[in-house]
Scaffold this motif. Sequence first.
Motif: not given
Length: 142
Positions: A61-86
């Motif tokens: 997985v790669i996640i493109w992240w920029r300042d100004g985006d919500d930190e909680d959204e990044l946490s949620d995105t990481i959790v969602d990505a881990v769910a499909v990651l081998g």
Amino acid sequence: MLVLVTETASQKAEEFGFHPGDIVQEWLWDDDVDDSIRAAIEELTGEDLVDEDYDSAVDGVIIWWRDGDDEDELSDTIVDAVAVLGDDGPLWVLTPKPGRKGAASSTTVQNAAKTAGMNAATPLTVGADWNGIRLRAFGKGR
């Protein structure tokens, strides 16, 4: 000096930990991403990157992240990505380098990773304008 910067992970996609045949999922793509990084990963794996709507297991997985985006959204995105990651698949958060538009604090990424149950490594230069931070589950190596 620019040659050295672009010859890091963007030119040597294997530094990301991806392998030929791997399916790599890309999250939070936007028109500001570094297409040379994307192309290097696709060349190494021999596969097109898949987006966050891909609903099967992935190898990385790669996640493109920029300042100004919500930190909680990044946490949620990481959790969602881990769910499909081998198991033990590489997971990277890519952020604009300091001084570039959208540069995100590594502390923000570290905090979001911790909230998601992950450790964040030291940032690595992956392109002229982007750093990468590899995330691992707590207790998994460095």
